[in-house]
Design an enzyme around this catalytic site. Sequence first.
Site, PDB file in Angstrom:
ATOM      1  N   ASP A   1     -16.725 -14.865  13.511  1.00 38.04           N
ATOM      2  CA  ASP A   1     -15.405 -15.474  13.377  1.00 38.04           C
ATOM      3  C   ASP A   1     -14.900 -15.888  14.756  1.00 38.04           C
ATOM      4  O   ASP A   1     -13.724 -15.731  15.077  1.00 38.04           O
ATOM      5  CB  ASP A   1     -14.427 -14.480  12.729  1.00 38.04           C
ATOM      6  CG  ASP A   1     -13.132 -15.148  12.257  1.00 38.04           C
ATOM      7  OD1 ASP A   1     -13.132 -16.393  12.115  1.00 38.04           O
ATOM      8  OD2 ASP A   1     -12.140 -14.438  12.047  1.00 38.04           O
TER       9      ASP A   1
ATOM     10  N   GLY B   1       0.788  -1.218   0.000  1.00 42.18           N
ATOM     11  CA  GLY B   1       0.000   0.000   0.000  1.00 42.18           C
ATOM     12  C   GLY B   1       0.820   1.267   0.000  1.00 42.18           C
ATOM     13  O   GLY B   1       0.284   2.364   0.069  1.00 42.18           O
TER      14      GLY B   1
END
Length: 455
Positions: A278, A108
């Site tokens: 999760d 990034g």
Amino acid sequence: MESETPAKFTLWKQSSMAPKREYEEVDDLEEHEDDDVIDIDPGLKLMYLVNGGDVDGIKELLESGVDVNFRDIDHRTALHVAACQGYDDVAQLLLENGAKAESRDRWGSTPLADAIHYKNHGVIKLLEKHGANNLAPMHVENAREVPEYEIHPGELDFTGSVDLTKGTYRIALWRGTKVAVKTFWEGIDIEDKVKAFRDELSLLQKVRHPNVVQFLGAVTQSSPMMIVTEYLPKGDLHEYLKKKGPLKPATALRFAMDIARGMNYLHEHRPEAIIHRDLEPSNILLDDSGHLKVADFGVSKLLKVANRIKEDSPISCQDTSCRYVAPEVFRNEEYDTKVDVFSFGLILQEMIEGYAPFYSKEEDEVPRSFADKERPPFRASSKFYGHGLKQLIEECWSDDPAKRPTFKQIIPRLEAIYNRFGHRRRWKVMRPLKCFQNSDWMRDGSSRTNSTRSS
């Protein structure tokens, strides 16, 4: 069109945002003779010449048609290299020939981010002149709009930083305190990553509970964006079970109550319940007092009361641990808070057994087993599942979500089972003491001496 190559080019200075210092400060091509350099890929040769600041060589290569936006295996361009090295004239030449000022490498990082990191002020001004900026997608123009939880990235010291067990977070020092930092590298699928960041940030701001990891702040006004939470040095439940193996029922039940209380808080949250989705051992952290906290809300969902959720696409094992996912999620059906109850049942059994669900199967095979109504076998002695514990686990992982209890119902059942196990343990301790006091033979001095010696 940008050209790419699978070749790896190691530079003297690496990406400013690479999570680890992967490269040594050497040049892969340093050992080659000049004649050998002629034979390498033209794109790599461009990066090599930029790395050395060879303006004439760069001009010659660009005039021959080499792509100025060539990317290596890490998606880094010649402009990234020039920004790292601080070559103003080289950066100017590349930009004049069409180099993209906003290109991002696989972490990034932009050329501007690299120039800022290495304090190359001439390149910084040049890149900003060509429209580059180092602002995060959530940047606000008015200082009054900066969130109160905003942390300046300069306050986070990553010196000697290491990845935590799951690899999602890194340890950093913030104002003298160790914290856990989750960094969002925005290079690929930036829109999805920004949405995930916003969603997780939104959730973490809402939660305050002893059994939920504490949100401390975030970096939103510069790139990369980060979420900062409390650091729990004792690690996660997954690593704990790897070291300890099967737990005593009393310990497993105490841990289960911590998880259930944290999850009940999330599910009872109003006006919108929070589905973790999760819930698995590596997302449950152990604090200094020996209690557990639910963590990592990267794929969590807000659920309006009485509504259900359906994903746009089937779940991926890259998004969550498939070993603990409820069958309705795997089948891409509508689901609600009961998916967390399913995962909880598996975790509770794992604490007793000492093995992950269907540990002998590959992770991506496990959801299909659940969908086929298979469940992990109970191998431990039945005495470890006494007082209704086995029945509770089986209800939690029922194939019918409606038959699974809520955490509000689970907590008192766990407390009752825990008290029964504790009562039995206390009775076993007290019984020999009673015999000791009442037995006639203990009054005899020689017998007492012999008894003490044998013990």
